[in-house]
Design a protein around this motif. Sequence first.
Motif, PDB file in Angstrom:
ATOM      1  N   PHE A 111       0.837  -1.201   0.000  1.00  0.00           N
ATOM      2  CA  PHE A 111       0.000   0.000   0.000  1.00  0.00           C
ATOM      3  C   PHE A 111       0.874   1.255   0.000  1.00  0.00           C
ATOM      4  O   PHE A 111       0.619   2.210  -0.736  1.00  0.00           O
ATOM      5  N   GLN A 112       1.922   1.239   0.822  1.00  0.00           N
ATOM      6  CA  GLN A 112       2.815   2.390   0.919  1.00  0.00           C
ATOM      7  C   GLN A 112       3.713   2.518  -0.310  1.00  0.00           C
ATOM      8  O   GLN A 112       3.944   3.615  -0.818  1.00  0.00           O
ATOM      9  N   ALA A 113       4.220   1.385  -0.780  1.00  0.00           N
ATOM     10  CA  ALA A 113       5.143   1.409  -1.920  1.00  0.00           C
ATOM     11  C   ALA A 113       4.483   1.993  -3.170  1.00  0.00           C
ATOM     12  O   ALA A 113       5.102   2.740  -3.925  1.00  0.00           O
ATOM     13  N   LEU A 114       3.205   1.663  -3.374  1.00  0.00           N
ATOM     14  CA  LEU A 114       2.494   2.145  -4.551  1.00  0.00           C
ATOM     15  C   LEU A 114       1.813   3.496  -4.320  1.00  0.00           C
ATOM     16  O   LEU A 114       1.130   4.007  -5.205  1.00  0.00           O
ATOM     17  N   GLN A 115       1.981   4.054  -3.105  1.00  0.00           N
ATOM     18  CA  GLN A 115       1.421   5.360  -2.757  1.00  0.00           C
ATOM     19  C   GLN A 115      -0.086   5.426  -3.003  1.00  0.00           C
ATOM     20  O   GLN A 115      -0.613   6.383  -3.566  1.00  0.00           O
ATOM     21  N   LEU A 116      -0.788   4.380  -2.566  1.00  0.00           N
ATOM     22  CA  LEU A 116      -2.214   4.275  -2.867  1.00  0.00           C
ATOM     23  C   LEU A 116      -3.058   5.305  -2.124  1.00  0.00           C
ATOM     24  O   LEU A 116      -4.191   5.579  -2.530  1.00  0.00           O
ATOM     25  N   LYS A 117      -2.545   5.856  -1.040  1.00  0.00           N
ATOM     26  CA  LYS A 117      -3.280   6.906  -0.335  1.00  0.00           C
ATOM     27  C   LYS A 117      -3.408   8.141  -1.215  1.00  0.00           C
ATOM     28  O   LYS A 117      -4.459   8.782  -1.269  1.00  0.00           O
ATOM     29  N   ARG A 118      -2.323   8.475  -1.918  1.00  0.00           N
ATOM     30  CA  ARG A 118      -2.297   9.675  -2.749  1.00  0.00           C
ATOM     31  C   ARG A 118      -2.705   9.404  -4.184  1.00  0.00           C
ATOM     32  O   ARG A 118      -3.324  10.253  -4.834  1.00  0.00           O
ATOM     33  N   ILE A 119      -2.324   8.206  -4.704  1.00  0.00           N
ATOM     34  CA  ILE A 119      -2.598   7.900  -6.112  1.00  0.00           C
ATOM     35  C   ILE A 119      -3.230   6.512  -6.209  1.00  0.00           C
ATOM     36  O   ILE A 119      -2.563   5.522  -6.544  1.00  0.00           O
ATOM     37  N   PRO A 120      -4.522   6.385  -5.915  1.00  0.00           N
ATOM     38  CA  PRO A 120      -5.180   5.070  -5.942  1.00  0.00           C
ATOM     39  C   PRO A 120      -5.068   4.348  -7.288  1.00  0.00           C
ATOM     40  O   PRO A 120      -5.046   3.118  -7.333  1.00  0.00           O
ATOM     41  N   ALA A 121      -4.976   5.103  -8.377  1.00  0.00           N
ATOM     42  CA  ALA A 121      -4.908   4.493  -9.706  1.00  0.00           C
ATOM     43  C   ALA A 121      -3.653   3.655  -9.902  1.00  0.00           C
ATOM     44  O   ALA A 121      -3.597   2.813 -10.802  1.00  0.00           O
ATOM     45  N   ASN A 122      -2.633   3.851  -9.055  1.00  0.00           N
ATOM     46  CA  ASN A 122      -1.407   3.048  -9.167  1.00  0.00           C
ATOM     47  C   ASN A 122      -1.678   1.565  -8.996  1.00  0.00           C
ATOM     48  O   ASN A 122      -0.895   0.722  -9.463  1.00  0.00           O
ATOM     49  N   ILE A 123      -2.772   1.222  -8.332  1.00  0.00           N
ATOM     50  CA  ILE A 123      -3.067  -0.180  -8.051  1.00  0.00           C
ATOM     51  C   ILE A 123      -3.287  -0.965  -9.335  1.00  0.00           C
ATOM     52  O   ILE A 123      -3.070  -2.174  -9.374  1.00  0.00           O
ATOM     53  N   ARG A 124      -3.689  -0.262 -10.408  1.00  0.00           N
ATOM     54  CA  ARG A 124      -3.952  -0.944 -11.687  1.00  0.00           C
ATOM     55  C   ARG A 124      -2.718  -0.991 -12.579  1.00  0.00           C
ATOM     56  O   ARG A 124      -2.710  -1.687 -13.584  1.00  0.00           O
ATOM     57  N   GLN A 125      -1.680  -0.222 -12.209  1.00  0.00           N
ATOM     58  CA  GLN A 125      -0.511  -0.115 -13.079  1.00  0.00           C
ATOM     59  C   GLN A 125       0.734  -0.816 -12.539  1.00  0.00           C
ATOM     60  O   GLN A 125       1.563  -1.296 -13.313  1.00  0.00           O
ATOM     61  N   ASP A 214       9.018   5.405   4.859  1.00  0.00           N
ATOM     62  CA  ASP A 214       9.983   4.505   5.491  1.00  0.00           C
ATOM     63  C   ASP A 214       9.517   3.047   5.453  1.00  0.00           C
ATOM     64  O   ASP A 214       9.936   2.235   6.264  1.00  0.00           O
ATOM     65  N   TRP A 215       8.659   2.693   4.489  1.00  0.00           N
ATOM     66  CA  TRP A 215       8.088   1.351   4.446  1.00  0.00           C
ATOM     67  C   TRP A 215       9.146   0.272   4.250  1.00  0.00           C
ATOM     68  O   TRP A 215       9.028  -0.829   4.788  1.00  0.00           O
ATOM     69  N   LYS A 216      10.215   0.572   3.486  1.00  0.00           N
ATOM     70  CA  LYS A 216      11.275  -0.420   3.281  1.00  0.00           C
ATOM     71  C   LYS A 216      11.964  -0.749   4.611  1.00  0.00           C
ATOM     72  O   LYS A 216      12.241  -1.905   4.909  1.00  0.00           O
ATOM     73  N   GLU A 217      12.254   0.288   5.383  1.00  0.00           N
ATOM     74  CA  GLU A 217      12.903   0.102   6.681  1.00  0.00           C
ATOM     75  C   GLU A 217      12.021  -0.719   7.620  1.00  0.00           C
ATOM     76  O   GLU A 217      12.499  -1.617   8.328  1.00  0.00           O
ATOM     77  N   VAL A 218      10.723  -0.413   7.639  1.00  0.00           N
ATOM     78  CA  VAL A 218       9.796  -1.124   8.521  1.00  0.00           C
ATOM     79  C   VAL A 218       9.660  -2.583   8.096  1.00  0.00           C
ATOM     80  O   VAL A 218       9.689  -3.498   8.925  1.00  0.00           O
ATOM     81  N   LEU A 219       9.539  -2.813   6.791  1.00  0.00           N
ATOM     82  CA  LEU A 219       9.439  -4.173   6.264  1.00  0.00           C
ATOM     83  C   LEU A 219      10.656  -4.999   6.649  1.00  0.00           C
ATOM     84  O   LEU A 219      10.548  -6.123   7.158  1.00  0.00           O
ATOM     85  N   ARG A 220      11.834  -4.428   6.439  1.00  0.00           N
ATOM     86  CA  ARG A 220      13.068  -5.135   6.757  1.00  0.00           C
ATOM     87  C   ARG A 220      13.201  -5.386   8.266  1.00  0.00           C
ATOM     88  O   ARG A 220      13.628  -6.467   8.684  1.00  0.00           O
ATOM     89  N   HIS A 221      12.803  -4.410   9.061  1.00  0.00           N
ATOM     90  CA  HIS A 221      12.912  -4.529  10.513  1.00  0.00           C
ATOM     91  C   HIS A 221      12.114  -5.723  11.031  1.00  0.00           C
ATOM     92  O   HIS A 221      12.638  -6.543  11.800  1.00  0.00           O
TER      93      HIS A 221
END
Length: 243
Positions: A111-125, A214-221
């Motif tokens: 959700f964070q990587a694709l910035q779906l909060k700001r650009i929901p259309a990214n989910i299709r691309q 910081d989603w990459k850092e949280v994922l790795r942690h």
Amino acid sequence: MAPAAANYYTPPTHAPQKQRGYRICDTCGAVENPSIQKFRLCGGCLTTQYCSPECQKSHWPSHKAICQHTAAQLSGAKQQPTGPSYPDENLAKYLRKFTSTHASLLGWAGFQALQLKRIPANIRQHALLIELSYHPCKESLFRFSIAETHIVPRSYVTSHDPLVAADIDRREDRCRKSGGIGTLVILVQCGGISQVMPVEVDPPSKITWDSREDWKEVLRHFVDSGRSDFKPISTTARGVVYG
């Protein structure tokens, strides 16, 4: 910036062997509450989960093709010789368990990587590709660590496997009919084995997560620390909610 997870700096509150990922019935959409009832995994694909035998039975006609396809892939992976590309004959099974255990964390990261909060259309691309490193270990939560993450075209996932693409389209259609923005696609890879994780994303009015860089850092942690108790912080009109 404050941590993205309420328990980022605290140790896990449950024994690792008792921790479970976030599960949703693939038929009715019910959310699992392990303290009341544990969902059952499909015995064929070891991926799809159901809240009851009735839901599993009613879903079988539409699930049969992808189930048999996934089960064949699982069987084929076990027959591969061990080596750099296939370090363990059980790798496919371990990868599916990893995806199930960390479902909440992986869905949040996508959700964070694709910035779906700001650009929901990214989910299709786009889709999130997560590459893992494998470590032979008896403790399942320490078998994998994060190697790399990439944002890739969604077609990178769907164009290689028509049955997987059809299953994603089915979920996409169901999600949008219920008011959601679509199906987020996450691809987890390790040692030549892949696991596709589709996540049906709620309608915008129910999306309470803040955008995080910081989603990459949280994922790795959480993955590298062997933790499956990720509890994201959400901001709502009533204040801050944990989990």
